[in-house]
Design a protein around this motif. Sequence first.
Motif, mmCIF file in Angstrom:
data_model
loop_
_atom_site.group_PDB
_atom_site.id
_atom_site.type_symbol
_atom_site.label_atom_id
_atom_site.label_comp_id
_atom_site.label_asym_id
_atom_site.label_seq_id
_atom_site.Cartn_x
_atom_site.Cartn_y
_atom_site.Cartn_z
ATOM 1 N N GLY A 33 -6.167 4.692 2.990
ATOM 2 C CA GLY A 33 -6.707 4.063 4.196
ATOM 3 C C GLY A 33 -6.710 5.063 5.330
ATOM 4 N N ILE A 34 -5.574 5.199 6.010
ATOM 5 C CA ILE A 34 -5.495 5.953 7.264
ATOM 6 C C ILE A 34 -6.020 7.390 7.145
ATOM 7 C CG2 ILE A 34 -3.072 6.703 6.937
ATOM 8 C CD1 ILE A 34 -4.642 5.495 10.246
ATOM 9 N N ALA A 62 -1.182 4.658 -1.798
ATOM 10 C CA ALA A 62 -2.077 4.709 -0.638
ATOM 11 C C ALA A 62 -2.258 6.179 -0.223
ATOM 12 C CB ALA A 62 -1.498 3.846 0.475
ATOM 13 N N SER A 63 -2.527 6.433 1.074
ATOM 14 C CA SER A 63 -2.860 7.801 1.512
ATOM 15 C C SER A 63 -1.805 8.836 1.125
ATOM 16 C CB SER A 63 -3.050 7.852 3.032
ATOM 17 O OG SER A 63 -4.164 7.088 3.423
ATOM 18 N N LYS A 92 -9.641 -2.225 5.618
ATOM 19 C CA LYS A 92 -9.082 -3.461 6.179
ATOM 20 C C LYS A 92 -8.980 -3.388 7.701
ATOM 21 C CE LYS A 92 -4.316 -1.873 5.563
ATOM 22 N NZ LYS A 92 -3.146 -1.949 4.660
ATOM 23 N N ARG A 146 -5.525 4.083 -3.352
ATOM 24 C CA ARG A 146 -6.050 3.229 -2.279
ATOM 25 C C ARG A 146 -5.817 3.844 -0.899
ATOM 26 N NH1 ARG A 146 -2.199 -0.246 -5.039
ATOM 27 N NH2 ARG A 146 -0.983 -0.080 -3.120
ATOM 28 N N TYR A 183 -9.562 -0.234 10.308
ATOM 29 C CA TYR A 183 -8.545 0.292 11.227
ATOM 30 C C TYR A 183 -9.156 0.453 12.633
ATOM 31 C CZ TYR A 183 -5.768 1.546 7.011
ATOM 32 O OH TYR A 183 -5.061 1.523 5.826
HETATM 33 C C1 LIG Z 1 -2.982 -0.765 3.958
HETATM 34 C C2 LIG Z 1 -2.864 -0.630 2.501
HETATM 35 C C3 LIG Z 1 -3.262 0.565 1.875
HETATM 36 C C4 LIG Z 1 -3.695 1.805 2.644
HETATM 37 O O1 LIG Z 1 -2.569 2.389 3.260
HETATM 38 P P1 LIG Z 1 -2.677 3.770 4.070
HETATM 39 O O2 LIG Z 1 -1.259 4.160 4.290
HETATM 40 O O3 LIG Z 1 -3.391 3.466 5.333
HETATM 41 O O4 LIG Z 1 -3.407 4.733 3.236
HETATM 42 C C5 LIG Z 1 -3.231 0.601 0.494
HETATM 43 N N1 LIG Z 1 -2.826 -0.464 -0.232
HETATM 44 C C6 LIG Z 1 -2.418 -1.625 0.340
HETATM 45 C C7 LIG Z 1 -1.984 -2.752 -0.524
HETATM 46 C C8 LIG Z 1 -2.419 -1.744 1.730
HETATM 47 O O5 LIG Z 1 -2.012 -2.883 2.293
#
Ligand SMILES: *Cc1c(COP(=O)(O)O)cnc(C)c1O
Length: 382
Positions: free
Chosen positions: A228-229, A210-211, A43, A226, A47
């Motif tokens: 991301g960072i 998430a991470s 997203k 899921r 980043y």
């Molecule tokens: C941004 C986001 C993530 C990823 O989060 P990170 O902390 O960067 O890994 C996962 N799920 C949702 C719904 C998010 O908005």
Amino acid sequence: MFQYANMLVESNTIAEINLSAFHHNVREVKTRLANAMMMAVVKTNAYGHGIVPIAQQAVKAGVDRLGVTSLEEGVILRQCGIPVPIHILPPITPSQAEDVVYYHLTATISSKAAAHAISEVAVQHGKVMAVHLKLNTGLQRFGVEPSDVLSFCRSCYQLEGLYWEGIYTHFSNADEGDWKTTNDQYDLFKDVVQILKANDFEFPIKHVGASTIALERKDLHLDMVRPGIALYGYHPDERQVNDIHLKRVMTLKTKVIHIRSLPPQSKVGYGGEYVTKKEERIGILPIGHGDGFKRLLSNNGFVLVEGKKSEIIGTISLDQTFVNLTDIPHVEEGAEAVIIGDQENQTITARDIATWINSNIDEVLASLMSRIKRVYVYREKG
Ligand SMILES: *Cc1c(COP(=O)(O)O)cnc(C)c1O
């Protein structure tokens, strides 16, 4: 859309994106997941790293799915031929249903209106669209309330043209290591899923993490995670740095384009917010808050020049930043200045910048505007 970044000119300020580091991070995180699928979150223009090359590399590295922040990001990836399921993480509005179906994106649903809109368009086109139900367990951002979810499912689960492939939630306090709040949110999620199941509302893909969850909570990986960072080389929290070896993907660098020597008591920059204490050498960098290099860095922070930390001085303007080169007497115009990355034995990370301005890594990286040219390299190192 006009983008400076596409011009083939010799730019002074560039963000070098190391795709092999990104690949490494995807593989490293993936080894932690056992049987859970991986949705790489790309997203906010990945980043700030550039969504298309990052998404392409993510697919090569074997991610199962991608997560984006808007319909527009999903469409760009489809137009570039990305084949995997692409989830729009925030819930869509009913007016976006037509595009969601046309581009075959996976919508997050948290309203009856959106469920009806997708169902209607899907039926018109003879399609069945996979959708994921979002549940609010405490972030208070998006999602159906636990108390409403049964009635939601009674009215929307059977809608034609919809396949309720997944259900998910997002934690509010995981990065801080607040496991009490996180476990409470998870327990609520689990209870809701159980009640739904008892009422024959099933969702094959359940996901919450998430991470941080990918790195620290195997027990919450469920069917999909899921991250991301972490994929961009940053542990969400410093406590995790020894848990997994991540490589920083972005190096942000520019050049000292002008140097001047000033006598003591010279006021530097807008508002004269820095005053030289003695005879000082001042360098000017062609990056400013118009690039997303935050104005809060005025008189606050460092860049690397000739392997030394040079103070940022004065007020950052739209397009320029002053640095103090007094302690680096031999530096000349044209010298490299590293804003994020390594130079000789020194390193500055997005985490350092976030600390200086009381922000977070996401903001520091994702703020970098598209006029900063992204240069993609594939280089094994570190
Ligand atoms: C941004 C986001 C993530 C990823 O989060 P990170 O902390 O960067 O890994 C996962 N799920 C949702 C719904 C998010 O908005």
